[in-house]
Design an enzyme around this catalytic site. Structure first.
Site, PDB file in Angstrom:
ATOM      1  CB  SER A   1      -0.956  -0.040   1.193  1.00  0.00           C
ATOM      2  OG  SER A   1      -1.879   1.022   1.138  1.00  0.00           O
TER       3      SER A   1
ATOM      4  CG  ASP B   1      -2.502  -0.896  -3.106  1.00  0.00           C
ATOM      5  OD1 ASP B   1      -2.375   0.217  -2.581  1.00  0.00           O
ATOM      6  OD2 ASP B   1      -3.280  -1.773  -2.678  1.00  0.00           O
TER       7      ASP B   1
ATOM      8  CG  ASP C   1      -5.989   0.212  -1.852  1.00  0.00           C
ATOM      9  OD1 ASP C   1      -5.160   1.144  -1.794  1.00  0.00           O
ATOM     10  OD2 ASP C   1      -5.948  -0.775  -1.081  1.00  0.00           O
TER      11      ASP C   1
END
Length: 574
Positions: free
Chosen positions: A149, A301, A303
């Site tokens: 992340s 990533d 998100d």
């Protein structure tokens, strides 16, 4: 035996022929140099937290490497064979831009194919939500994404998704971990079979982008007149977001070119975290040149998303996660209501550390607000648990994550960006701004303001200190916070809610056990205390509230709420 001896014995096990020459040499160097890294590399096994397995890359049981990943994947393969015996098993794999992610992706694929499992492997970097979407779209049994992340460059990680496209939850996660920890390194099958790999890429991007548009767009108003600045902050969304914006008709999009280059070094930022204003500084600078209405950035990533809009003074300002989600949720529910789609059997999803404003928004529109533990895996579980009974509309958590619809079962920046840009275009077409729209929402449901306080404690001693802090807050809860008496103490580890004024303790077992405490005061202040599941820190989520009736009210009361959060910090000795 002392802890030091135990750590050394663990390290010496990695000098056997089970491990490759490069690993053995690195371990021997740690031992010979008496490096302080030796203890941190071997004192424990890397754990699965709310975001899966995440850690610093390097040799050792407490590091992300070929063998800890291999052990996790072998355990997963064993469990998949138990659960889907006699079936052809398929697993999708994606990876982000971090160092070794692509190589780790192939290692993981090899272990799966060596166990007779078919793998759908992305040819290059792809966002986590596309992996979640692909698991369901391709009818896979599971999915894996290699990512850490927004953590610093030395980190990497491993997240497992189940056949519903959501991250693993009980009992599957516990059963997989049991298989992982019972797998010996010498029993990992690394000799893969490339014939069982199906490579996927741009064709899948198109299917995913189309699904984002279908689930995230409501009205076509002023899209060609909105000035957007977008940055992927060196992450994966360079593959999807520009394409989605163009396809949706947003024609005035300026990219931060330097940051559209994928890189695990994240060379233009100290931290690739869109929660931090510094990560979006280049995008905000570009916005001043292009006179942008909205600035958007995503994490490596893809998100999480950060959104900055022009405030009442016309300056670009980063919204916090709760503010973003409030705007998105209110707009989406309003669109559903106008379309006559709300029947009373719909719900939105949130988490225990997220603002309570979502209860008020849900009540206004006649839908339920379900709350789970921290992490989108629990919102994914809500969708699965109520599938066929109640319709999921959208969901979010304070850490800059949001999802529109259930086509992705994890936070999804691409779909959320499309909705955010539609809101901005609609506001502009109507002579207002996103920021003013947010104030209008606060006038309807109440002004909430939040702050996040991180206390970082690294290494083994840090982990022990965090445990001691949690123990102290649990055994000696504050009686008063920011001038208001504490009325409720919720302990999610003990699953109890203590109401102070009634001296009454109630059972609270609708949410799984977790090492989290929440204090509510009589004036509605909320403080949540929680150790991070993926980083060496303990987090304090603070929420304060008031009511407003006008824009001037907002201008006057917001600074007071900001000061109140500082008072909370002082009272808790943070």
């Amino acid at each position: 035996m002392s802890d030091t001896s135990s750590t050394l014995d663990k390290a010496k096990l990695w000098l056997s022929e089970t491990f490759d020459a490069e690993t053995r040499t690195a371990v021997q160097t740690l031992i010979d140099s008496n490096s302080p890294d030796l203890e941190d590399s071997f004192y424990r096994e890397l754990e699965f937290g709310t975001g899966g397995m995440r850690g610093v890359m390097g040799v050792g049981t407490n590091r992300l490497n070929k063998y800890t990943l291999g052990q996790a994947t072998q355990g997963l393969a064993n469990y998949l064979h138990q659960q889907f015996s006699g079936e052809e098993i398929k697993v999708a794999i994606a990876y982000d831009v971090r160092h070794n992610s692509k190589e780790f992706g192939k290692v993981v694929a090899d272990v799966l194919t060596a166990n007779g499992i078919k793998v759908l492997l992305f040819k290059n970097h792809r966002p986590t939500p596309e992996l979640s979407f692909t698991v369901r779209d391709k009818k896979c049994n599971a999915g894996i994404v290699l990512t850490a992340s927004h953590n610093p460059p030395e980190y990497n990680g491993y997240k497992v998704y189940w056949n519903d496209g959501a991250q693993i939850v009980p009992p599957d996660d516990e059963n997989i971990i049991r298989e992982v920890y019972s797998t010996k390194f010498e029993n990992i099958k690394f000799d893969g079979n490339d014939d069982l790999i199906e490579w996927i890429g741009e064709d899948q991007d198109d299917v995913y982008v189309d699904a984002c548009m279908e689930n995230s767009l409501y009205q076509d108003v002023g899209r060609d007149n909105l000035n957007i600045v977008f940055t992927s902050i060196h992450g994966t969304t360079y593959t999807t977001v520009p394409k989605a914006l163009k396809k949706a008709g947003f024609t005035k999009v300026d990219l931060v070119r330097e940051q559209m280059i994928p890189s695990g070094n994240f060379p233009t930022v100290d931290s690739p975290n869109p929660e931090e204003p510094a990560a979006l500084s280049m995008a905000m600078d570009l916005a001043e040149i292009t006179n942008a209405d909205i600035v958007i950035g995503t994490d490596p990533d893809g998100d999480r998303l950060g959104i900055a809009v022009r405030n009442l003074e016309g300056e670009i300002q980063l919204l916090n996660g709760n503010q973003c989600n409030t705007i998105l949720t209110y707009y989406i529910l309003d669109q559903w209501k106008k379309a006559g789609k709300i029947t009373g059997k719909e719900f939105i999803g949130s988490t225990i550390v997220t603002s309570d404003i979502f209860f008020d928004v849900a009540e206004k529109f006649g839908v339920d607000c379900k709350v789970g533990l921290t992490g989108f895996k629990w919102i994914g579980k809500m969708i699965r648990d109520f599938e066929g009974q109640e319709k999921f509309i959208c969901g979010g958590e304070e850490s800059f994550g949001f999802m529109t619809g259930d086509f992705v079962r994890d936070k999804d920046s691409c779909g959320s960006i499309l909705t955010a840009c539609e809101i901005a275009a609609w506001c502009k077409a109507n002579g207002t701004t996103v920021y003013q729209y947010m104030i209008d929402i606060y006038k309807e449901v109440g002004l909430y303001y939040e702050g996040l306080i991180n206390v970082v404690r690294k290494g083994r001693t840090g982990a022990e200190e965090i445990q001691e802090m949690m123990k102290n807050f649990r055994e000696n809860p504050p009686k008063e916070i920011a001038g208001s008496l504490v009325e409720e103490v919720k302990d999610f580890k003990e699953q109890t809610c203590f109401v102070v004024s009634k001296n009454e303790k109630k059972v609270m077992d609708d949410i799984p056990k977790s090492n989290v405490l929440i204090y509510y005061t009589q004036d509605g202040t909320k403080v949540c205390v929680r150790p991070s599941g993926t980083e060496p820190k303990i987090k304090f989520y603070v929420s304060v509230k008031d009511s407003i009736s006008s824009e001037q009210d907002f201008v006057e009361k917001l600074p007071r709420l900001e000061q109140k959060i500082q008072l909370v910090k002082k009272d808790l000795n943070l």
